[in-house]
Design a protein around this motif. Structure first.
Motif, PDB file in Angstrom:
ATOM      1  N   LYS A  19       0.396  -1.400   0.384  1.00 55.56           N
ATOM      2  CA  LYS A  19       0.180  -0.134  -0.361  1.00 55.56           C
ATOM      3  C   LYS A  19       0.994   1.523  -0.331  1.00 55.56           C
ATOM      4  O   LYS A  19       1.629   1.009   0.621  1.00 55.56           O
ATOM      5  N   LYS A  20       0.592   2.025  -0.859  1.00 58.07           N
ATOM      6  CA  LYS A  20       1.280   3.346  -0.970  1.00 58.07           C
ATOM      7  C   LYS A  20      -0.056   4.713  -0.174  1.00 58.07           C
ATOM      8  O   LYS A  20      -0.659   4.440  -1.755  1.00 58.07           O
ATOM      9  N   TYR A  21      -0.193   5.803   0.776  1.00 58.32           N
ATOM     10  CA  TYR A  21      -1.035   6.495   0.772  1.00 58.32           C
ATOM     11  C   TYR A  21      -0.361   7.565   0.648  1.00 58.32           C
ATOM     12  O   TYR A  21       0.781   7.834   1.845  1.00 58.32           O
ATOM     13  N   PHE A  34      -6.351  10.924   2.729  1.00 64.15           N
ATOM     14  CA  PHE A  34      -5.426  10.507   1.835  1.00 64.15           C
ATOM     15  C   PHE A  34      -5.095   9.664   0.072  1.00 64.15           C
ATOM     16  O   PHE A  34      -6.901   9.604   0.117  1.00 64.15           O
ATOM     17  N   LYS A  36      -5.052   7.043  -2.193  1.00 64.46           N
ATOM     18  CA  LYS A  36      -5.051   5.640  -2.234  1.00 64.46           C
ATOM     19  C   LYS A  36      -3.962   5.212  -3.600  1.00 64.46           C
ATOM     20  O   LYS A  36      -4.625   4.881  -4.282  1.00 64.46           O
ATOM     21  N   ASP A  39      -3.054   0.199  -3.143  1.00 61.44           N
ATOM     22  CA  ASP A  39      -3.924  -0.231  -2.586  1.00 61.44           C
ATOM     23  C   ASP A  39      -4.067  -1.967  -2.207  1.00 61.44           C
ATOM     24  O   ASP A  39      -4.931  -2.398  -3.004  1.00 61.44           O
ATOM     25  N   THR A  75       3.361   2.636   2.246  1.00 64.66           N
ATOM     26  CA  THR A  75       2.665   2.547   3.402  1.00 64.66           C
ATOM     27  C   THR A  75       3.045   1.234   4.066  1.00 64.66           C
ATOM     28  O   THR A  75       2.980   1.463   5.348  1.00 64.66           O
ATOM     29  N   GLY A 238      -5.090   1.569  -8.192  1.00 67.62           N
ATOM     30  CA  GLY A 238      -3.935   0.736  -7.096  1.00 67.62           C
ATOM     31  C   GLY A 238      -4.505  -0.689  -6.824  1.00 67.62           C
ATOM     32  O   GLY A 238      -3.819  -1.136  -5.688  1.00 67.62           O
TER      33      GLY A 238
END
Length: 327
Positions: A19-21, A34, A36, A39, A75, A238
Motif C-alpha cells: 500500500k502507498k497512501y 489520503f 490511495k 491499495d 505505507t 491502485g
C-alpha cells in the motif's frame, strides 16, 4: 516468449499487501485525507521471467515500481527478496540490495545528468558501490555499451547528442552496470515511435535471455506488454484486478476492465471485426475511491453487490486470479 510457470518454483520477489497512501493536508497543514495510489497489491516475480503491469494512467503502476525500489517509502506491506523484506532494510543492507534492484525510467532525458558525459554517468554506480579500479570501471562501461547496441565513442558524448531511442539504451546500460537480478522498467518505450519501441523490446528480451534478468515491465499499452511478458497483472485504481499468464489473459480475459482494454487493441487484419467495449464515465479519484468494487461505477455488468462489498482475489481458473463478484 510466454511460458507456463511451474507453481513449485520459489519466486525471486514476493510482494504482499503493498500500500502507498499519500497524505493530503488542509489549509491548516493538518492531514485531512489520503490519496490511495496503491491499495493492497500482491504478486510474485519469478527468476528469468517478466511480469507486465498494465492499466490506465494514474492507476498506480509507477508508484508500485518506485515503492519496490524504496524510491518512495511504502505505507505498508512486504516485499520478500531472497528471504529479506526490502521494506525493512536500512543502511548498508539497503545499499547492497540496490545492486540487485535497478530501474529504467520512462523519460530517459530527464533521468540523465546533462552536464556529464555518458562514460561518467555509467561509471557513477560503480564508484558509489566501490566496485573495481578506474581502468576496470572504464572497461566495464565499454562492454555494457556494446551490449545495448551503442558504440565505444559514445562514451565521450553528452545526453543531448543522442536520439530518444539511444538515450533509452543508455539508461538501460546504467541499470545493467551493477549486474542486477531484477529491473523495474517504468514505461520504457511509451515515449518512442513504433519502430524504436520494437527495437528496445527486442533488446530487453535478448538481454534477459543472455543475462538471466527478471523484469517488472510497467506500461499502459497491453499489446506491447504481450510481446515481453510471461505474466500480466491488470491494474485499476491502485488494485490488481486480474493476474494470470499472458496467454490466458488474451485467450480468456475474465474481468470486465480487462475485456474493455483488450477490445481497444487494433486488429492486425483490416477485415477482422471486434466489438469495442466503451467504458462510461471518468476514472474515480483515488482520494475518494468508490465503495465496494472500485470498478463498479464504470462496469457494464455491475450488480448491487458490487457497490457494497469489496471482491476478494479468487482463483477462477488454475493460475488465473480475478477480483470480481461475477466469479
Amino acid at each position: 516468449m510466454t511460458t507456463q510457470l511451474k507453481q513449485n518454483n520459489e519466486p525471486l520477489l514476493e510482494v504482499n499487501g503493498l500500500k502507498k497512501y499519500f497524505p493530503v493536508k488542509n489549509q491548516l497543514g493538518q492531514k485531512s485525507a489520503f490519496v490511495k495510489a496503491v491499495d493492497d497489491v500482491s504478486f510474485k516475480l519469478y527468476e528469468g521471467k517478466t511480469l507486465g503491469l498494465v492499466g490506465e494512467s494514474g492507476c498506480g503502476k509507477s508508484t508500485t515500481g518506485r515503492s519496490l525500489l524504496r524510491l518512495i517509502e511504502p505505507t505498508s506491506g512486504s516485499a520478500l527478496f531472497e528471504g529479506k523484506d526490502i521494506f525493512k532494510l536500512k543502511g548498508k543492507e539497503l545499499r547492497e540490495a540496490r545492486q540487485d534492484l535497478q530501474m529504467v525510467f520512462q523519460d530517459p532525458f530527464s533521468s540523465l545528468n546533462p552536464r556529464k558525459r555518458i562514460g561518467e554517468i555509467l561509471e557513477e554506480p560503480l564508484k558509489i558501490h566501490n566496485l573495481g579500479s578506474s581502468a576496470e570501471r572504464t572497461e566495464k562501461v565499454m562492454d555494457i555499451l556494446h551490449k545495448v547496441g551503442l558504440n565505444v565513442d559514445h562514451y565521450y558524448r553528452y545526453p543531448h547528442e543522442f536520439s530518444g531511442g539511444q538515450r533509452q539504451r543508455i539508461v538501460l546500460a546504467r541499470a545493467l552496470i551493477l549486474n542486477p537480478k531484477i529491473i523495474v522498467c517504468d514505461e520504457p518505450v511509451s515515449a518512442l515511435d513504433v519502430s524504436t519501441q520494437a527495437q528496445i523490446v527486442n533488446l530487453l528480451r535478448g538481454l534477459q535471455e543472455e543475462l538471466k534478468l527478471t523484469y517488472l515491465f510497467i506500461a499502459h499499452d497491453i499489446s506491447v506488454v504481450r510481446h515481453i511478458s510471461d505474466q500480466i497483472g491488470v491494474m485499476y485504481l491502485g488494485n490488481i484486478v486480474e493476474y494470470a499468464d499472458t496467454d490466458n489473459i488474451f485467450a480468456e480475459p475474465l474481468h470486465p476492465y480487462t475485456q474493455a482494454l483488450l477490445s481497444a487493441v487494433p486488429k492486425s487484419s483490416p477485415t477482422a471485426v471486434r466489438e469495442r467495449i466503451v467504458l462510461k464515465g471518468e476514472i474515480p479519484s483515488p482520494l475518494n475511491p468508490p465503495s465496494g468494487c472500485v470498478f463498479h461505477p464504470r462496469c457494464p455488468m455491475a450488480t448491487e453487490l458490487c457497490s457494497k462489498e469489496i471482491p476478494v482475489n479468487k482463483e477462477a481458473r488454475p493460475g488465473h486470479f480475478v477480483k470480481c463478484h461475477l466469479y
